[in-house]
Design a protein around this motif. Structure first.
Motif, mmCIF file in Angstrom:
data_model
loop_
_atom_site.group_PDB
_atom_site.id
_atom_site.type_symbol
_atom_site.label_atom_id
_atom_site.label_comp_id
_atom_site.label_asym_id
_atom_site.label_seq_id
_atom_site.Cartn_x
_atom_site.Cartn_y
_atom_site.Cartn_z
ATOM 1 N N ALA A 70 84.164 73.997 -14.113
ATOM 2 C CA ALA A 70 84.516 74.672 -15.369
ATOM 3 C C ALA A 70 84.678 73.639 -16.490
ATOM 4 C CB ALA A 70 85.805 75.472 -15.186
ATOM 5 N N GLY A 71 85.355 72.551 -16.198
ATOM 6 C CA GLY A 71 85.546 71.508 -17.211
ATOM 7 C C GLY A 71 84.244 70.837 -17.589
ATOM 8 N N PHE A 72 83.419 70.589 -16.586
ATOM 9 C CA PHE A 72 82.119 69.953 -16.857
ATOM 10 C C PHE A 72 81.264 70.843 -17.759
ATOM 11 C CE2 PHE A 72 77.628 69.303 -15.688
ATOM 12 C CZ PHE A 72 77.487 67.979 -16.048
ATOM 13 N N VAL A 118 86.660 71.630 -11.532
ATOM 14 C CA VAL A 118 85.789 70.546 -11.993
ATOM 15 C C VAL A 118 84.571 71.131 -12.709
ATOM 16 C CG1 VAL A 118 84.246 68.688 -11.246
ATOM 17 C CG2 VAL A 118 86.510 68.936 -10.191
ATOM 18 N N LEU A 164 82.250 72.938 -19.960
ATOM 19 C CA LEU A 164 82.775 72.872 -21.338
ATOM 20 C C LEU A 164 82.404 71.557 -22.025
ATOM 21 C CD1 LEU A 164 86.400 74.319 -21.010
ATOM 22 C CD2 LEU A 164 84.447 75.347 -22.201
ATOM 23 N N ALA A 165 82.289 70.502 -21.243
ATOM 24 C CA ALA A 165 82.050 69.183 -21.835
ATOM 25 C C ALA A 165 80.589 68.976 -22.237
ATOM 26 C CB ALA A 165 82.485 68.082 -20.861
ATOM 27 N N TYR A 166 79.655 69.622 -21.535
ATOM 28 C CA TYR A 166 78.239 69.323 -21.772
ATOM 29 C C TYR A 166 77.390 70.555 -22.038
ATOM 30 C CZ TYR A 166 79.496 64.637 -20.467
ATOM 31 O OH TYR A 166 80.084 63.405 -20.448
#
Lengths: 578, 578
Positions: B17-19, B15, B21-23
């Motif tokens: 890691a994805g967050f 979670v 990348l998103a922000y």
């Protein structure tokens, strides 16, 4: 499961009332309509972007009204197209004098209702353009991109169009940019479980434990292919691979990317997915431009998610990255429109209709029409659940509810018009308008037209003979066929309507009284409706989903047969001359 | 149900890691830690607001990092406190030189872990304040407001504190405002169904069909009282009535109001509820100031919602309405901080620990300690599911998983330290630190301390006699009791630990060899753990929920008994002198 509601029939209205209270700085309600415009009213000189569709997709569509995004949104019932009347009212309220662009997902009901509203707006001098979104890869092959459904990619297309309008592009320009955005947008999604309508005890569908459905819909439709549950890396790879397979030859790699959650697939899961999708896209040479991860186009509490990619050129990138300020989505720092500053008053003119003069004969025919409408309503009510079950096989199961709502409104409108001395044309026009408005969706507008056009043929002057009635229905049926864009054999109500009309006109032309010809024709319709079970729909339905309906008769054809049968009982006793 | 995941044990990391990348424009990852600071690093001269808790609550807490809101967020495992080590690292990274205020909900595990981290930060010269949020009306009576849990009201309290810090208030000022916001915040919620952890086949709890649970928790705890399902107007009335019952005498009526969705209770439902709640509040003389309707503090895909009211004075209103710009929440137009402009480098110093010198005798004792830790880990692994089931009776059922993760990390750290020639103090210190960090939550930090403090007593020099061991454990137990704030009889691991320690020290003092005294004391612990079934917890657990655990032994006491039993087998064979 939907838990917080009062009267399920009033759910949408309750939602709209609460939304209006929550965001008074962003939106204002359009009087007497299921929709909103920007607070303060439409902006003078700005192209109005009006988006809409069924309720249940928040933040689509009312959640993205504001600077740099939509000017207005119109909502139908849950997962059901807004009526043409509602679309018309909201567009009028949103018109800033530079024309209106309508945006909606490619569904039959939306196309019909927005289309009728657009004709009316154009007739009143408001230049109106239509761009429907077709991003769902799963719903038709690449060669038929224009037939695809609109799903989460609608968000990107509307965002880009909204920014183009905010930048001051004229009507041609906004339409051009929006079409380009739609042509560049490709989505693919997966469903894990269905959503439950307010008041319903069960979801619209279930995905079996340990499986996932690819090619989800956003209206409670299940997916198109089923697969075993797979861990997130495999899921990411499948979504990316499917979407990249349609990468256009001229795409330079820049892309707006969405990972969208349908409602119950939560943020942590979406971040896990994005954390896997983003590197895969980058490895394939994609440069992600301002990606979005979240709930942008939901489907009540459906479990599922999707990946959308919009391939960008310089112009699309500029509009995608432009600021926006709406209740649910903000980007950059665009407190208010800087280009457009003067608001127009929201138009709330409610057209007062006076009932046209009618002869005694036509009023007598109107009395028969009222009884026929009452019989229509009674048979719909009686078979409501059965019609819902038929519809649920390949759609969202609201055919019975919608028809019931429309029929009730139609009988009320007919009674009111008859009480004012209306003839048969006036009574059927009022009934048709009310049916279309209250039933919503595809059936609503088709039945609304059928009633209205039959009435137009009969007029308010002449006595209604059996011959006149049969030919009026035939003419209305012909107009309906042209309007709907469906062919015979497409598994629609037309497949019961035309056998009925042919039998009726044939018998009446051969001299048979309508009192016996109509019930006989109704039996033909019943048989024809039953035979639609063998057909596969070709209009307004994702092709693989259509397969599911084979073996089940078309609910629209079944309700047509039920209705003409009930009307036949009225006519058998009615004083209609041959 | 959680569907998108890979390795459930790595869910939080995936979670994050994805967050990240998103922000990238909003946040940056703290090196080697489960947390984020504002992109660019901490702002020089600004009080750092660091918020946190278990994962699974997005947008709380990482989703609200940014201008006008939090400076950093630290996340534990799903619904589990971050470890003291993680809290410490993120706070160090967030320190702008003006001190740190920690914000978290009032849960035992968070209080212990943030508390230990605060001590360490203060020892290193970073002035650190703690404000824990206590808004949940259902969890304790008004007279004990300070014992209440933190639920959705955390959002408002952190928002106000973040604005106070952004406005340039000093550490005392931010702490004062945040305490005032918490004292003025009251929440009450309702659960419709539980959430499902990644990899689990069933939700943490179910609410029976046709019923609703009032007084929900946000960590998979069910509600506190059950009622029949009621339509939205009745639900709104009940929520409003309950929250208004605690309206402070000095409130002038202005209030920040949240209608918060837990995850699967969707936007349309929340708008329906808000549309009913807002008029009821207004009728009661409340003036709603910038209300929020949406998903602000979630609990994975739990179905439920809550109403939070924060009574405002001029100062609180100013900070509540101030601009904010974070990944998930924006208000006004605050692109970047205007008051603070210089970023500090994020501190990523990783403290290199060298293993202290140790005697041959202490290294021999370390070898026994390693075997004891291996036995600890083996028994935890064997009983993991059973411990989870015991924990699930009144909590989130992660006791077994957490203990397993901690024990594994502890044995690895012990092996590594022993391989570098560490004595028993070094080995137990390394094990304790790893246990606390990887197990997280309450048990993690308590077991971490127990190992560490026992090692401190034993040192790296002296041979470990039975007498020394028994008194080292007694001393560690005493420190643990003081630290945890629990009393005997509060249904915690202490209720098995103290009977064990008393029996052990008594027997050893009477001359019995530890090889037989320890196993005998372990049998006492087993009996004592069983007897905790009759107790009701008083620390760190909402009171009505505590009732549910009566009849079930405390999982912490049970694992303590299992562990001392397993260690007894090691000691029975070990060369420990009396």
């Amino acid at each position: 499961m939907t838990h917080v509601y009062d009267d399920p029939a009033a759910f949408k209205d309750d939602v709209l009332a609460g939304f209006a209270l929550a965001y008074p700085d962003h939106v204002q309600r359009v009087p007497d309509a299921s929709g909103f415009v920007r607070a303060g009213g439409p902006l003078e000189g700005k192209v109005g972007l009006v988006i809409g569709g069924g309720a249940g997709h928040y933040p689509s569509y009312n959640g993205v009204i504001g600077t740099g995004f939509a000017d207005a949104a119109v909502l139908g019932g849950l997962f059901s197209s807004p009526s043409a009347e509602q679309v018309y009212r909201v567009c009028r309220a949103a018109d800033g004098g530079a024309g209106v662009v309508m945006g909606f997902g490619n569904y039959a009901g939306d196309r019909l209702n927005f289309g009728v509203a657009a004709d009316r707006l154009r007739a009143e001098g408001i230049d109106t353009r239509i761009v429907y979104v077709t991003d769902d890869i799963a719903s038709a092959p690449p060669a038929e991109q224009g037939d695809r459904r609109g799903i989460a990619g609608t968000f990107t297309v509307y965002k880009i169009a909204g920014a183009a309008s905010e930048a001051g592009l004229d009507l041609d320009g906004v339409e051009r940019v929006m079409r380009a955005a739609n042509a560049a947008t490709f989505s693919f999604g997966v469903a894990f479980d269905g959503c439950t309508m307010p008041g319903a005890g069960e979801p619209l569908f279930h995905v079996e434990r340990g499986r996932m459905d690819f090619g989800l819909g956003i209206h409670g439709e299940p997916g198109i292919t089923s697969d075993a549950w797979m861990p997130a890396p495999d899921l990411a790879a499948k979504l990316v691979e499917t979407v990249l397979a349609e990468r256009p030859a001229d795409a330079d790699g820049r892309a707006a990317v969405l990972v969208n959650g349908l409602g119950a697939t939560k943020y942590d899961e979406l971040f896990v997915l994005f954390g896997l999708v983003a590197p895969l896209l980058e490895q394939a040479g994609v440069r992600l431009v301002r990606p979005e991860v979240g709930e942008l186009v939901t489907s009540l509490d459906m479990a599922g998610c999707s990946l959308s990619v919009t391939w960008l050129d310089d112009e699309l990138e500029t509009f995608w990255t432009a600021p926006a300020d709406t209740p649910a989505f903000r980007r950059g720092t665009p407190a208010t429109s800087t280009r457009f500053t003067t608001h127009r008053q929201v138009s709330s003119e409610s057209a007062r209709t006076t009932v046209a003069e009618a002869t005694e004969e036509s009023r007598a025919a109107a009395e028969v029409a009222r009884r026929a409408l009452a019989a229509l309503s009674a048979t719909v009510e009686e078979h409501k659940d059965e019609l819902g079950r038929l519809d649920a096989v390949a759609a969202d199961g609201d055919h019975g509810i919608g028809m019931s709502r429309g029929a009730l409104a139609a009988t009320e409108a007919a009674d009111a018009t008859a009480a004012q001395g209306g003839g048969v044309q006036s009574v059927l026009a009022a009934a048709g308008s009310a049916f279309g408005d209250k039933a919503g969706g595809t059936s609503g507008i088709l039945w609304g037209l059928l009633l209205d056009r039959t009435g137009q043929q009969l007029g308010n002057t002449d006595a209604v003979t059996g011959d006149a009635l049969a030919h009026a229905v035939r003419s209305a049926a012909d107009q309906l066929k042209e309007f709907s864009g469906a062919d015979l054999g497409d598994k629609t109500m037309l497949d019961a309507l035309f056998p009925f009309v042919d039998a009726l006109v044939g018998a009446v032309d051969a001299g048979e009284p309508v009192g016996t010809a109509w019930p006989a024709a109704a039996r033909t319709a019943t048989e024809a409706a039953r035979e639609t079970a063998a057909l596969r729909p070709r209009v307004g339905r994702a092709r693989p989903l259509a397969e599911r309906s084979v073996g089940t008769p078309d609910p629209g054809a079944v309700s047509l047969a039920l209705i003409v049968t009930a009307v036949g009982d009225v006519l058998a006793d009615a004083p209609v001359r041959s």
